[in-house]
Write a protein that holds these residues in place. Structure first.
Motif, mmCIF file in Angstrom:
data_model
loop_
_atom_site.group_PDB
_atom_site.id
_atom_site.type_symbol
_atom_site.label_atom_id
_atom_site.label_comp_id
_atom_site.label_asym_id
_atom_site.label_seq_id
_atom_site.Cartn_x
_atom_site.Cartn_y
_atom_site.Cartn_z
ATOM 1 N N GLU A 156 0.861 -1.188 0.000
ATOM 2 C CA GLU A 156 0.000 0.000 0.000
ATOM 3 C C GLU A 156 0.890 1.227 0.000
ATOM 4 O O GLU A 156 1.870 1.298 0.744
ATOM 5 C CB GLU A 156 -0.925 0.014 1.213
ATOM 6 N N SER A 160 -1.996 6.403 0.012
ATOM 7 C CA SER A 160 -3.205 5.670 0.388
ATOM 8 C C SER A 160 -3.330 5.594 1.910
ATOM 9 O O SER A 160 -4.424 5.776 2.471
ATOM 10 C CB SER A 160 -3.178 4.265 -0.210
ATOM 11 N N LYS A 161 -2.232 5.325 2.575
ATOM 12 C CA LYS A 161 -2.264 5.261 4.031
ATOM 13 C C LYS A 161 -2.633 6.626 4.628
ATOM 14 O O LYS A 161 -3.411 6.708 5.582
ATOM 15 C CB LYS A 161 -0.914 4.790 4.567
ATOM 16 N N GLN A 205 -4.443 8.956 3.286
ATOM 17 C CA GLN A 205 -5.881 9.174 3.092
ATOM 18 C C GLN A 205 -6.687 8.450 4.160
ATOM 19 O O GLN A 205 -7.648 8.999 4.723
ATOM 20 C CB GLN A 205 -6.300 8.696 1.703
ATOM 21 N N ARG A 206 -6.310 7.216 4.457
ATOM 22 C CA ARG A 206 -7.024 6.455 5.486
ATOM 23 C C ARG A 206 -6.852 7.082 6.864
ATOM 24 O O ARG A 206 -7.791 7.122 7.670
ATOM 25 C CB ARG A 206 -6.537 5.009 5.503
ATOM 26 N N GLN A 254 -8.987 10.175 7.114
ATOM 27 C CA GLN A 254 -10.388 9.814 7.282
ATOM 28 C C GLN A 254 -10.655 9.378 8.721
ATOM 29 O O GLN A 254 -11.680 9.752 9.315
ATOM 30 C CB GLN A 254 -10.771 8.694 6.320
ATOM 31 N N ALA A 255 -9.727 8.613 9.298
ATOM 32 C CA ALA A 255 -9.882 8.198 10.694
ATOM 33 C C ALA A 255 -9.870 9.402 11.629
ATOM 34 O O ALA A 255 -10.604 9.443 12.624
ATOM 35 C CB ALA A 255 -8.767 7.218 11.077
ATOM 36 N N ASP A 287 -13.195 11.035 11.442
ATOM 37 C CA ASP A 287 -14.168 10.254 12.214
ATOM 38 C C ASP A 287 -14.078 10.572 13.707
ATOM 39 O O ASP A 287 -15.070 10.419 14.436
ATOM 40 C CB ASP A 287 -13.937 8.758 11.995
ATOM 41 N N THR A 305 3.660 4.125 8.211
ATOM 42 C CA THR A 305 2.925 5.145 7.468
ATOM 43 C C THR A 305 3.705 5.633 6.254
ATOM 44 O O THR A 305 3.160 5.743 5.142
ATOM 45 C CB THR A 305 2.604 6.343 8.389
ATOM 46 N N MET A 348 -4.446 0.125 12.368
ATOM 47 C CA MET A 348 -4.316 0.002 10.915
ATOM 48 C C MET A 348 -3.177 -0.940 10.551
ATOM 49 O O MET A 348 -3.323 -1.824 9.706
ATOM 50 C CB MET A 348 -4.067 1.377 10.296
ATOM 51 N N ASN A 365 -2.331 -6.456 4.779
ATOM 52 C CA ASN A 365 -2.941 -6.577 3.459
ATOM 53 C C ASN A 365 -2.433 -7.842 2.772
ATOM 54 O O ASN A 365 -1.563 -8.554 3.298
ATOM 55 C CB ASN A 365 -2.678 -5.315 2.625
#
Length: 604
Positions: free
Chosen positions: A173, A177-178, A180-181, A184-185, A188, A205, A301, A306
């Motif tokens: 990954e 991408s990490k 972005q996650r 988002q967390a 939240d 990361t 995470m 993955n």
């Protein structure tokens, strides 16, 4: 002993000048790492105890060290002859740090101020100490002094080793991408940004690795994330041209490591997420914005692997299994009386180093022969190294860092005749190990709810162990990865598919011997069937099971077959069949034949 005495004298001169009644030395660094660079080994410097966990406390007239059951025997030996009194954590009668300070310092006309370096003390620990010390005797905690900077001559510098790129072919990954996650967390959690302090979180990361900490491929740094920017606080000398270009391509700003405090003061967002277990107290107090105080989202995470990381683990375990089989065959055929604990450690490390993508060991090898096997985290040194004999048992806990995965395995090996009681204990440990491997459980339960499976058989006979049954393992990262664990103490972190976890029950009889058997496992989905053979509809949610990643035979010679259930025997036979099928194509004819014999069914 003379060295420790001189260091205590030097410390007490500083304490007297600063009007401190006591000073506390935790085991951590500014990032709350389990294993720390030499620069931050202050607790070891002041006490002489070199285990990975413990807290030393020094008053003007006394000294004590708290550590857990893994290190009771080792600490007792290392503290012998010094002022330090060993405090056995979680054992009846052991006072807390605050209780002990109160008993040593109250009513003696001394200061009521207790010192600790706020840079190596987590926010959680500082708050707990502040509360406990106030309650015990009205003591206050001072956090702005590092006496080691005054008394530690020739103190090792903060590591300056170069950082390396971690290829996407192993990470699976991208950094973007990490990120972005992570953002988002944060949204939240209604947080605009966060300070990342844990070194393995930062390495994961950024898809970077380093060599700043022995056996742990991490680098000393902080990562400050806002809604718009990312800043890496790191000493610039560590950045190679390739890494510098990578950071620039990904819009990651770079600032000096020591400027992180200023970065927090200049942070412009409305609020910031800080994990009180990871961010040290000094940095926490430097923040001027509103704090969202919660667990770092990166912790969980990185524990869920993955598909690329899982494939990497399996590849690393295959390489490690080849090395282990070659080692066990050699040990089986050699004259063990010509070997010592250190020599077999060197032999196994050399065999691992022959494997592709090998980078390092993942922790210092625990090679405990005879009564040394009862010292849970025993590491042989030139002073403690002993020769092997063609009798008794060897406990061998070891692991490696491969570029595509981290390994951790323990085998207990008979070197000749052993007693019936040794066989009995070995079989109890094996039964506990297998019961964990056989477990089927609802997704999201805690590892604490599985721990009894490993101990049920031994508890019936009044036997027990106090260390954890299992811990997470990183992807070419730290061999101990959380927050999920399998252990008796309550750990609420849920077990979910994609996590790795070890299975390592043991029994240790001081002065006699120890047994531990360990595999690294992958958590994966399980679909139960009803009595008619149809899949059960998930009305109770998804279920999980374990898959063994470790590929190495478990010694059958000490097993008392009559103590095993048919289900346990079947599991062992199936495991050995899998080990044989996967490793045989990678071995020579002689090695394959040795493995075939090691993997024959328990009952012919």
């Amino acid at each position: 002993m003379n060295t420790i005495e001189q260091r205590l004298n030097d410390l007490r001169e500083v304490m007297e000048r600063e009007h401190l009644a006591a000073f506390i030395f935790p085991s951590s660094d500014p990032h709350q790492s389990e294993y720390v660079a030499d620069h931050w080994k202050g607790r070891e410097f002041i006490s002489g105890f070199n285990g990975s966990a413990g807290t030393a406390v020094v008053t003007m007239t006394s000294a004590a060290l708290w550590t857990d059951s893994r290190y009771f025997l080792a600490a007792e030996e290392q503290l012998s002859g010094t002022e330090f009194q060993l405090m056995r954590l979680k054992m009846p009668g052991t006072p807390t740090i605050a209780e002990w300070i109160s008993s040593e310092c109250s009513g003696q006309g001394t200061s009521t101020e207790i010192g600790i370096d706020g840079m190596v003390c987590s926010t959680s620990m500082a708050r707990e100490l502040i509360s406990d010390l106030r309650r015990q005797g009205g003591f206050t905690l001072r956090t702005n002094l590092d006496p080691l900077s005054l008394i530690w001559k020739n103190r090792p510098v903060i590591p300056q080793q170069p950082v390396e790129l971690f290829p996407i072919e192993y990470a699976g990954e991208s950094y973007t991408s990490k990120l972005q996650r992570i953002r988002q967390a944060l949204r939240d959690q209604h947080a605009d940004g966060m300070l990342m302090a844990a070194l393995d979180d930062i390495a994961w990361t950024l898809n970077l690795r380093g060599t700043d900490v022995h056996c742990n491929p991490v680098f000393v740094s902080y990562l400050l994330i806002s809604s718009k920017d990312v800043t890496l606080y790191i000493n610039n000398v560590k950045l190679t041209p390739a890494v510098t270009a990578y950071l620039r391509e990904n819009d990651i700003r770079v600032d000096a490591y020591e400027n992180v405090t200023r970065g927090l003061k200049d942070y412009f967002e409305y609020n910031i997420l800080l994990d009180p277990d990871e961010v040290n107290y000094t940095l926490y107090k430097a923040v001027s914005r509103e704090v969202v105080e919660t667990e770092s989202p990166v912790k969980r995470m990185k524990t869920v692997k993955n598909a690329t990381e899982i494939a990497g683990f399996k590849s690393a375990m295959l390489k490690d299994g080849i090395a282990m089989v070659r080692f066990l065959k050699w040990l089986d055929e050699t004259d063990v009386t010509k070997e010592t604990e250190l020599s077999i450690d060197r032999k196994l490390t050399a065999l691992r180093a022959e494997q592709p993508l090998y980078r390092d060991i993942s922790f210092d090898t625990i090679a405990g022969y005879g009564e040394h096997g009862a010292i849970i985290h025993y590491e042989p040194t030139e002073e403690t190294d002993i020769p092997l004999k063609a009798e008794g048992m060897l406990l061998l806990d070891s692991g490696a860092q491969y570029l595509n995965g981290t390994t951790d395995i323990t085998r207990t090996i008979p070197l000749g005749p052993i007693s019936d009681y040794m066989k009995h204990v070995y079989t109890l440990v094996l039964k506990g190990h297998i019961q964990i491997e056989l477990a089927k459980f609802p997704s999201g339960i805690s590892g604490t709810q599985l721990d009894v499976l490993a101990k049920r058989a031994m508890w019936r006979e009044g036997l027990h162990y106090l260390h954890g049954t299992g811990h997470g393992v990183g992807t070419y990262l730290n061999v101990h990865e959380g927050p999920h664990q399998i252990r008796m103490e309550w750990k609420p972190a849920p077990l979910v598919a994609g996590m790795t976890v070890t299975d390592e029950p043991g029994i240790y009889l001081p002065g006699r011997f120890g047994v531990r058997i360990e595999n690294t496992l992958l958590i994966k989905p399980y679909t139960p069937e009803d009595p008619l053979g149809e899949a059960v509809v998930g009305e109770f949610g998804p279920f999980l099971q374990f898959e063994s990643l470790t590929l190495c035979p478990i010694d059958k010679r000490p097993i008392i077959v009559s103590m095993m259930t048919s289900e346990e025997i079947q599991w062992l036979d199936d495991y050995h069949q899998m080990v044989c099928e996967l490793l045989t194509p990678q071995l020579s004819t002689d090695e394959a034949e040795w493995l075939r014999q090691a993997c024959t069914p328990l009952i012919p």
